[in-house]
Design a protein around this motif. Structure first.
Motif, PDB file in Angstrom:
ATOM      1  N   LEU A  36       0.830  -1.193   0.000  1.00 35.91           N
ATOM      2  CA  LEU A  36       0.000   0.000   0.000  1.00 35.91           C
ATOM      3  C   LEU A  36       0.871   1.252   0.000  1.00 35.91           C
ATOM      4  O   LEU A  36       1.910   1.283   0.666  1.00 35.91           O
ATOM      5  N   PRO A  37       0.473   2.305  -0.718  1.00 38.39           N
ATOM      6  CA  PRO A  37       1.148   3.595  -0.551  1.00 38.39           C
ATOM      7  C   PRO A  37       0.933   4.073   0.896  1.00 38.39           C
ATOM      8  O   PRO A  37      -0.147   3.867   1.459  1.00 38.39           O
ATOM      9  N   ILE A  38       1.940   4.691   1.461  1.00 43.10           N
ATOM     10  CA  ILE A  38       1.859   5.141   2.856  1.00 43.10           C
ATOM     11  C   ILE A  38       1.938   6.660   2.913  1.00 43.10           C
ATOM     12  O   ILE A  38       2.803   7.277   2.274  1.00 43.10           O
ATOM     13  N   PHE A  39       1.035   7.249   3.690  1.00 42.48           N
ATOM     14  CA  PHE A  39       1.009   8.694   3.880  1.00 42.48           C
ATOM     15  C   PHE A  39       1.336   9.004   5.339  1.00 42.48           C
ATOM     16  O   PHE A  39       0.550   8.686   6.233  1.00 42.48           O
ATOM     17  N   ILE A  40       2.500   9.596   5.570  1.00 43.70           N
ATOM     18  CA  ILE A  40       2.945   9.914   6.926  1.00 43.70           C
ATOM     19  C   ILE A  40       2.546  11.348   7.248  1.00 43.70           C
ATOM     20  O   ILE A  40       2.951  12.285   6.554  1.00 43.70           O
ATOM     21  N   VAL A  41       1.749  11.516   8.306  1.00 41.40           N
ATOM     22  CA  VAL A  41       1.277  12.850   8.704  1.00 41.40           C
ATOM     23  C   VAL A  41       1.778  13.116  10.117  1.00 41.40           C
ATOM     24  O   VAL A  41       1.265  12.578  11.097  1.00 41.40           O
ATOM     25  N   GLY A  50      -1.870  18.012   9.643  1.00 44.99           N
ATOM     26  CA  GLY A  50      -3.143  17.450   9.243  1.00 44.99           C
ATOM     27  C   GLY A  50      -3.841  18.238   8.157  1.00 44.99           C
ATOM     28  O   GLY A  50      -4.453  17.658   7.248  1.00 44.99           O
ATOM     29  N   LEU A  51      -3.769  19.561   8.219  1.00 44.97           N
ATOM     30  CA  LEU A  51      -4.447  20.384   7.217  1.00 44.97           C
ATOM     31  C   LEU A  51      -3.827  20.190   5.836  1.00 44.97           C
ATOM     32  O   LEU A  51      -4.544  20.135   4.829  1.00 44.97           O
ATOM     33  N   GLU A  52      -2.504  20.072   5.793  1.00 43.95           N
ATOM     34  CA  GLU A  52      -1.822  19.834   4.525  1.00 43.95           C
ATOM     35  C   GLU A  52      -2.287  18.514   3.914  1.00 43.95           C
ATOM     36  O   GLU A  52      -2.538  18.428   2.706  1.00 43.95           O
ATOM     37  N   PHE A  53      -2.426  17.500   4.749  1.00 42.84           N
ATOM     38  CA  PHE A  53      -2.869  16.197   4.254  1.00 42.84           C
ATOM     39  C   PHE A  53      -4.316  16.244   3.783  1.00 42.84           C
ATOM     40  O   PHE A  53      -4.669  15.682   2.739  1.00 42.84           O
ATOM     41  N   LEU A  54      -5.186  16.905   4.535  1.00 45.46           N
ATOM     42  CA  LEU A  54      -6.609  16.953   4.189  1.00 45.46           C
ATOM     43  C   LEU A  54      -6.856  17.635   2.845  1.00 45.46           C
ATOM     44  O   LEU A  54      -7.847  17.343   2.172  1.00 45.46           O
ATOM     45  N   LYS A  55      -5.956  18.518   2.437  1.00 50.81           N
ATOM     46  CA  LYS A  55      -6.118  19.203   1.150  1.00 50.81           C
ATOM     47  C   LYS A  55      -6.059  18.235  -0.027  1.00 50.81           C
ATOM     48  O   LYS A  55      -6.656  18.489  -1.074  1.00 50.81           O
ATOM     49  N   VAL A  56      -5.329  17.118   0.154  1.00 51.20           N
ATOM     50  CA  VAL A  56      -5.167  16.179  -0.961  1.00 51.20           C
ATOM     51  C   VAL A  56      -5.841  14.836  -0.713  1.00 51.20           C
ATOM     52  O   VAL A  56      -5.892  13.986  -1.604  1.00 51.20           O
ATOM     53  N   ALA A  57      -6.357  14.627   0.493  1.00 56.63           N
ATOM     54  CA  ALA A  57      -6.873  13.313   0.889  1.00 56.63           C
ATOM     55  C   ALA A  57      -7.952  12.788  -0.057  1.00 56.63           C
ATOM     56  O   ALA A  57      -7.990  11.601  -0.383  1.00 56.63           O
ATOM     57  N   ALA A  58      -8.830  13.666  -0.516  1.00 49.90           N
ATOM     58  CA  ALA A  58      -9.940  13.240  -1.371  1.00 49.90           C
ATOM     59  C   ALA A  58      -9.471  12.689  -2.716  1.00 49.90           C
ATOM     60  O   ALA A  58     -10.187  11.933  -3.375  1.00 49.90           O
TER      61      ALA A  58
END
Length: 204
Positions: A6-11, A38-46
């Motif tokens: 799985l691709p991993i996203f470290i926040v 968290g805000l940086e991640f939420l911008k691209v999460a969708a």
């Protein structure tokens, strides 16, 4: 990257954590993206189709629980593993109640992290229904004594051994014995595994 990783996203707002965990995972064959908050991640999460989120629980812009809640509200069903520091167990329990796959305590080793990611992968690919998981978890808890169940409910509530002991009118040492016994019966080695079974069974 291995074909089935799985691709991993470290926040995490800690640059040292991002760099060390990223290096560990990349050398193990994973594709990794890092986010400083968290805000940086939420911008691209969708826009993320698949992957697993390694989410720090305490961040200055928005805490991990709020990030997890936003993901759920927006229908983004990426598996989440909570990374927690000492003293954040109550927050980790809350995160698992809200659907996190696991939590791992810093500092953690490679084996611990990979095992947690394997569980995330299994959940992402599983065809088991929630009902089936619940029935399986309930069957495992059936072997516990009433007192072990009392201790388990205390653990689910995020209570320390001393508080559980006070509430049940027994000694902290007796709580430790019951806790050890229930982990042995459930064939688990960590609190996160105990909590995962309890939450699947609907223990509250």
């Amino acid at each position: 990257m291995t074909s089935d990783a799985l691709p991993i996203f470290i926040v995490d707002d800690d640059e040292g954590i991002r760099r060390s965990v990223s290096f560990l995972l990349k050398t193990s064959g994973y594709s990794v993206q890092t986010f400083s908050g968290g805000l940086e991640f939420l911008k691209v999460a969708a826009s993320l189709d698949t992957g697993c989120v390694l989410l720090d629980v305490r961040m200055p812009d928005i805490d991990g629980l709020a990030v997890q809640r936003r993901l759920h509200e927006e229908g983004i069903m990426l598996p989440v593993i909570i990374m927690t520091g000492h003293g954040d167990i109550d927050m980790a329990v809350t995160a698992m109640r809200a659907g996190a796959i696991d939590f791992i305590e810093k500092p953690f080793g490679k084996a611990t992290l990979i095992a947690s990611l394997d569980r995330a992968k299994a959940q992402a690919q599983t065809s088991l229904t929630v009902i089936t998981q619940r029935e399986h978890a309930l069957s495992r808890l059936n072997i516990l004594t009433d007192r072990e169940r009392d201790v388990l409910r205390g653990l689910v509530a995020g209570l320390p051994n001393k508080t559980i002991a006070y509430d049940l009118g027994i000694s902290p040492r007796t709580v430790e014995i019951h806790r050890s016994n229930l982990m042995l019966k459930l064939n688990v080695r960590s609190l996160s595994e105990v909590l995962r079974i309890a939450f699947q069974a609907g223990v509250s």
